[in-house]
Design an enzyme around this catalytic site. Structure first.
Site, short mmCIF file in Angstrom:
data_model
loop_
_atom_site.label_atom_id
_atom_site.label_comp_id
_atom_site.label_asym_id
_atom_site.label_seq_id
_atom_site.Cartn_x
_atom_site.Cartn_y
_atom_site.Cartn_z
N ALA A 199 8.01 1.09 -3.88
CA ALA A 199 7.36 -0.01 -3.17
C ALA A 199 5.91 -0.07 -3.62
O ALA A 199 5.40 0.87 -4.21
CB ALA A 199 7.42 0.22 -1.66
N MET A 200 5.26 -1.20 -3.32
CA MET A 200 3.87 -1.38 -3.73
C MET A 200 3.09 -2.05 -2.63
O MET A 200 3.49 -3.10 -2.12
CB MET A 200 3.83 -2.19 -5.03
CG MET A 200 2.43 -2.52 -5.51
SD MET A 200 1.51 -1.02 -5.93
CE MET A 200 -0.15 -1.54 -5.51
N GLU A 201 1.94 -1.46 -2.31
CA GLU A 201 1.18 -1.84 -1.11
C GLU A 201 0.26 -3.04 -1.27
O GLU A 201 -0.73 -3.14 -0.54
CB GLU A 201 0.33 -0.64 -0.69
CG GLU A 201 -0.85 -0.30 -1.63
CD GLU A 201 -0.54 0.74 -2.69
OE1 GLU A 201 0.64 0.89 -3.04
OE2 GLU A 201 -1.47 1.40 -3.18
N HIS A 225 -1.44 2.39 3.42
CA HIS A 225 -2.35 1.97 2.35
C HIS A 225 -3.19 0.76 2.73
O HIS A 225 -4.23 0.52 2.13
CB HIS A 225 -1.54 1.59 1.10
CG HIS A 225 -1.10 2.74 0.26
ND1 HIS A 225 -1.94 3.77 -0.12
CD2 HIS A 225 0.10 3.01 -0.33
CE1 HIS A 225 -1.27 4.62 -0.89
NE2 HIS A 225 -0.02 4.18 -1.03
N GLU A 256 -0.48 -2.32 -10.04
CA GLU A 256 -0.98 -0.96 -10.05
C GLU A 256 -0.26 -0.17 -11.14
O GLU A 256 0.95 -0.33 -11.28
CB GLU A 256 -0.76 -0.26 -8.70
CG GLU A 256 -1.57 1.03 -8.63
CD GLU A 256 -1.35 1.85 -7.35
OE1 GLU A 256 -2.14 2.74 -7.11
OE2 GLU A 256 -0.38 1.59 -6.62
N HIS A 260 4.49 4.31 4.76
CA HIS A 260 3.60 4.69 3.65
C HIS A 260 2.81 3.49 3.15
O HIS A 260 1.58 3.54 3.03
CB HIS A 260 4.46 5.30 2.53
CG HIS A 260 3.71 5.66 1.29
ND1 HIS A 260 3.48 6.97 0.91
CD2 HIS A 260 3.13 4.89 0.33
CE1 HIS A 260 2.80 6.98 -0.22
NE2 HIS A 260 2.57 5.73 -0.60
N GLU A 261 3.50 2.40 2.88
CA GLU A 261 2.80 1.24 2.31
C GLU A 261 1.83 0.63 3.32
O GLU A 261 0.76 0.14 2.94
CB GLU A 261 3.80 0.18 1.82
CG GLU A 261 4.83 0.68 0.79
CD GLU A 261 4.24 1.47 -0.36
OE1 GLU A 261 3.06 1.26 -0.71
OE2 GLU A 261 4.96 2.34 -0.90
N1 BES Z 1 1.12 2.75 -4.84
C1 BES Z 1 2.47 3.17 -4.94
C2 BES Z 1 3.29 2.37 -5.90
C3 BES Z 1 3.09 2.75 -7.34
C4 BES Z 1 3.66 3.89 -7.84
C5 BES Z 1 2.39 1.94 -8.19
C6 BES Z 1 3.49 4.22 -9.17
C7 BES Z 1 2.21 2.26 -9.51
C8 BES Z 1 2.78 3.41 -10.01
C9 BES Z 1 3.15 3.08 -3.58
O1 BES Z 1 2.32 3.14 -2.50
C10 BES Z 1 4.03 4.29 -3.47
O2 BES Z 1 3.50 5.36 -3.43
N2 BES Z 1 5.34 4.12 -3.46
C11 BES Z 1 6.26 5.22 -3.44
C12 BES Z 1 7.01 5.31 -2.15
C13 BES Z 1 6.40 6.23 -1.16
C14 BES Z 1 7.19 6.26 0.11
C15 BES Z 1 6.23 7.63 -1.67
C16 BES Z 1 7.24 5.02 -4.56
O3 BES Z 1 7.17 3.98 -5.19
O4 BES Z 1 8.04 5.90 -4.80
ZN ZN Z 2 1.53 5.00 -2.10
#
Ligand code: BES
Ligand code: ZN
Length: 865
Positions: free
Chosen positions: A274-276, A313, A140, A309-310
């Site tokens: 993190a990544m979902e 998703h 992503e 959070h993940e």
């Molecule tokens: N989908 C995101 C990860 C992501 C972030 C992918 C930026 C590509 C670019 C994931 O679900 C996410 O939001 N992670 C957050 C943590 C969350 C608890 C707010 C993060 O990575 O900070």
């Molecule tokens: Zn997210």
């Protein structure tokens, strides 16, 4: 070859649609490269001689490209193959038009296991003193194309069948469970089940050495947490949260988790938190692992929130996916909001909905800049996607959802969400699709209300005045810079007259409105702070609210709101800093974690502005803040009390860190004593995890070029620990040192091989004395920094952290001039926002200099008992 027509296109042409991918990858962990082959079942919907899809940084074997129409067995070989590098597009030309209907496109390719934390990359870990590589994917928003050629857009959903070739002693994970493993000498081939229909950005692969802990949900989903060998204990907390959260979401969304298993893996090098990935969620170590002995309460909470959070998703994002990146906020805003819902249910004592106000206020703070952007933002080129993973999509997004939920009511909202998930399962949705479902369920004008929040940037400030026994509300757009601008919102207003039993609601659809006034002790708008707006009270109403705070009549959320709005108004020069300080004085007996935590944050900022504007009063300002924080810090003491709560533990750490930063002598001495005990015994009960950061900051306050023993000791702890959270804590305290020479050393240390690229951002919290040094360092090292971090989402953080604290127009100009010749798409927005912040600070400094009673009021506050 004539593929010019595909250049500069933001979206792939739609004449072929992928249905199923068969992907085989063979990572070489020693040579840091991989080879692969993909067969894609495509539906040719309008016949053309071309197939156009995404690929980047792959070397494609042109001779391997064949298309086999299902209708006849004659295979077609590509006669021309071209890469449009800047658009990351691969164009293949065939001798004749491809027949409509299904066919299979096969491509062989090779790539590099890069060190950029995106695409297919390597991460380094240590086992038995030896450094090893693991292979990890992070796709992503648009980096699946760096691993295999594909239609790399969220709406191009397909099924995926993955096969991996790897050394037989390693573990291979992907979205789906393994169906078969075949051993071939020292190698093995692992075949995974075919996935349900999903987007490319959610495909994932991990290859390395791991251990795991395992559990099951009540409906039989197998859940595992993978960590480095020997660290499985640290996965237990996240495992428990995951199992309980999956069960909760199944009920909440009325749809079960759709895969047979869920794996969660800690990755030592990870760009985001993190990544979902569907069925294979990847995490930074700090966001997944919890160590009973060494993790702080704040670390525990972070793990719970990130996991929740993940997992949100898996429904919101993976099962129902945004149509295009314009609707990214649907993914991120929702997952953020739902993660609080889950965490509240699992850990009610954390008062997580009160803590949610941190999200709202960070959303408000970004959105009060002229350089903000609407929640729904047009995204054309891939390079524009990265920068919308920001506080607008996440925090404003989550906050406007909360506002809507509290307007519509929790039950109605949940029913609508469940029906939305059901309706768009295995497909894609846009923002207005959600509004339509909510509108149908509630009978309320949801689209009209929400369009005003998602399609225009910014938010309103409501001015409230009493005029002739009437209460008048007037909305106007709120900007910290004070620039005039347009905008009007549909605002769900809530208010209380002197008691939480006397409540009224109204939906403000015009610029202003009046209401009958009831005589009462205080009036509070935006009850419980569920609305995404600020309130400016007339002087009399403000004074009443201050008294209500002093006599503890308001909810913690409302105390938070009054304080935060006052701070924002002050920053925008709509209210004096003198009056903000007086209001802060009303929080002397504040006990609520979230409120105190914000009070501390505000104090940091006010202190910096006052130091620049009126250095002669800074000692009294420091004294005032010390007296504010000492009251409660004194009650909490240094060590956990038997039976004390999670919030006390977090609060203790933050208060002591603040006192240390303010140079409070007895805090510094006590902290240093405890640090010494910790140095001689890392398990010393004198320095539990919750107060370590405070003690590190205290140690750094006393460090200078001529007295560097504390710094050296901290570096020793950094080098010896194998816990990421410990390292992050240390990095976060080093640059708080007041000696600029040490700050420079710290910053250079950040660029050394001892600090992982993912962690550098934590070290950029620089003392005000080190501000200028940090800026010079950034300039001197920009070429290097921009090269190493240039392709990820971390580069903008260097700029915002180092540049935003300045507070003069000259400095803004200097920064602007430096970046004129060094700009690039990924930093444009952050740079503009940082410059705007400098201007706002500068304007604030000038305003403070004109305040006549500041010195006198601060003097009184400092010595008030
Ligand atoms: N989908 C995101 C990860 C992501 C972030 C992918 C930026 C590509 C670019 C994931 O679900 C996410 O939001 N992670 C957050 C943590 C969350 C608890 C707010 C993060 O990575 O900070
Ligand atoms: Zn997210």
């Amino acid at each position: 070859m004539a593929y010019e027509e595909f250049k500069g296109q933001s979206r792939l042409p739609k004449f072929a649609v992928p249905k199923r991918y068969d992907i085989r990858l063979a990572p070489d962990l020693v040579g840091c490269k991989f080879s692969g082959a993909v067969s894609i079942e495509v539906d040719i919907v309008s016949p053309a001689k071309y197939i156009v899809l995404n690929a980047a940084e792959l070397s494609i074997d042109s001779n391997s490209i064949v298309f086999r129409p299902r209708s006849n067995s004659r295979e077609l070989r590509a006669v021309g193959v071209g890469m449009i590098e800047e658009d990351e597009i691969l164009v293949m030309e065939f001798p004749n038009e491809l027949p409509s209907g299904i066919g299979v496109l096969s491509i062989a390719f090779e790539g590099i296991l890069n060190d950029k934390m995106k695409g297919f990359y390597r991460s380094v870990y240590e086992i038995n003193g030896e450094q090893k590589n693991m292979a990890v994917t992070q796709f992503e928003p648009a980096d699946a194309r760096r691993c295999f050629p594909c239609w790399d857009e969220p709406a191009a959903k397909a099924t995926f069948k993955i096969t991996l070739d790897l050394p037989s002693e390693l573990i291979a994970l992907s979205n789906m469970p393994v169906v078969e493993e075949k051993l071939r000498g020292s190698l093995k081939t692992v075949y995974f089940e075919e996935s349900p229909i999903m987007s490319t950005y959610l495909v994932a692969v991990v290859v390395g050495l791991f251990d795991y802990v395992e559990s099951h949900t009540s409906d039989g989903v197998k859940v595992r947490v993978y960590s480095q060998v020997g660290k499985t204990n640290q996965g237990k907390f996240a495992l428990d949260v995951a199992v309980r959260t999956l069960e909760l979401y199944r009920k909440y969304f009325s749809v079960p988790y759709s895969l047979p298993k869920l794996d969660m893996v800690a990755i030592p090098d990870f760009a985001a938190g993190a990544m979902e990935n569907y069925g294979l969620v990847t995490y930074r170590e700090t966001a997944l692992l919890y160590d009973e002995q060494n993790s702080a309460a704040a670390n525990k909470q972070r793990v719970a929130i990130v996991v929740a959070h993940e997992l949100a998703h898996q429904w919101f994002g993976n099962l129902v996916t945004m149509e295009w990146w314009t609707h990214l906020w649907l993914n991120e805003g929702f997952a953020t909001w739902v993660s609080y819902l889950a965490t509240d249910s699992l850990f009610p004592e954390w008062k997580i909905w009160t803590q949610f106000l941190d999200q709202t206020t960070e959303g408000l703070r970004l959105d009060q800049l002229a350089e903000s952007h609407p929640i729904e933002v047009e995204v054309n080129h891939v390079t524009e996607i990265d920068e919308i993973f920001d506080a607008i999509s996440y925090k404003k997004g989550a906050s406007v959802i909360r506002m809507l939920q509290s307007y519509l009511g929790a039950e109605c909202f949940q029913r609508a969400l469940a029906s939305y998930i059901k309706k768009y399962s295995c497909s894609n949705a846009k923002t207005e699709d959600l509004w339509a479902v909510l509108e149908e369920e509630s009978g309320e004008p949801v689209k009209k209300l929400m369009d005003s929040w998602t399609k225009q940037k910014g938010y309103p400030v409501l001015s409230v005045k009493v005029i002739d026994q009437k209460l008048e509300f007037e909305q106007s757009p709120f900007l910290s810079s004070g620039f005039p601008t347009d905008g009007q919102w549909v605002v769900p207003i809530t208010l209380c007259f002197g008691s939480y039993d006397a409540r009224q609601n109204l939906l403000l659809q015009t610029k202003s409105e009046t209401r009958d006034m009831k005589e009462c002790a205080w009036i509070k708008l935006n009850v419980d702070q569920t609305g995404f707006y600020r309130v400016k009270y007339d002087e009399n109403l403000a004074a009443k609210l201050r008294r209500a705070i002093e006599s503890n009549m308001l909810f913690a959320t409302d105390r938070f709101g009054v304080l935060d709005d006052s701070y924002a108004l002050c920053m925008a020069a709509q209210q004096s800093t003198t009056s903000l300080l007086s209001l802060m004085g009303a929080f002397r007996e504040e006990h609520e974690y979230t409120v105190l935590s914000n009070l501390i944050n505000i104090s940091y900022k006010v202190r910096r502005i006052v130091a620049d504007a009126a250095p002669e009063v800074i000692d009294n300002v420091n004294q005032f803040f010390i007296s504010l924080f000492q009251y409660h810090a004194g009650k909490l003491g240094w060590e956990p009390k038997p039976g004390e709560g999670h919030l006390d533990a977090m609060l203790r750490g933050e208060l002591l860190t603040a006192l240390a930063g303010l140079g409070h002598e007895s805090t510094l001495n006590e902290a240093t004593k405890r640090f010494d005990a910790f140095l001689s015994d890392r398990n010393s009960p004198l320095l539990p995890p919750d107060i370590r950061k405070a003690s590190y900051v205290a140690v750094m306050q006393k460090v200078s070029k001529s007295n560097r023993s504390g710094y050296d000791a901290l570096l020793r702890v950094y080098r010896e620990t194998d816990l990421s959270q410990e390292r992050t804590r240390i990095l976060g305290s080093l640059a708080s040192c007041p000696d600029p020479d040490i700050v420079l050393e710290v910053l250079n240390f950040l660029l050394s091989s001892e600090v992982r690229n993912q962690d550098v951002i934590f070290g950029l919290a620089v003392s005000s004395e080190g501000r200028e040094t940090a800026w010079n360092w950034l300039k001197d090292n920009w070429a290097h920094i921009s090269k190493v971090w240039g392709s990820g989402n971390l580069l903008p953080r260097f700029i915002s952290a180092i540049v935003s604290p300045f507070s003069s127009f000259e400095k803004a100009k200097e920064v602007e001039e430096f970046f004129v010749s060094r700009t690039k798409p990924s930093i444009v927005r952050t740079l503009k926002q940082s410059l705007e912040r400098i201007h706002i600070n500068a304007r604030w400094v000038l305003a403070v200099q004109k305040e006549e009673h500041l010195a006198q009021v601060v003097q009184e506050l400092a010595y008030m008992k």
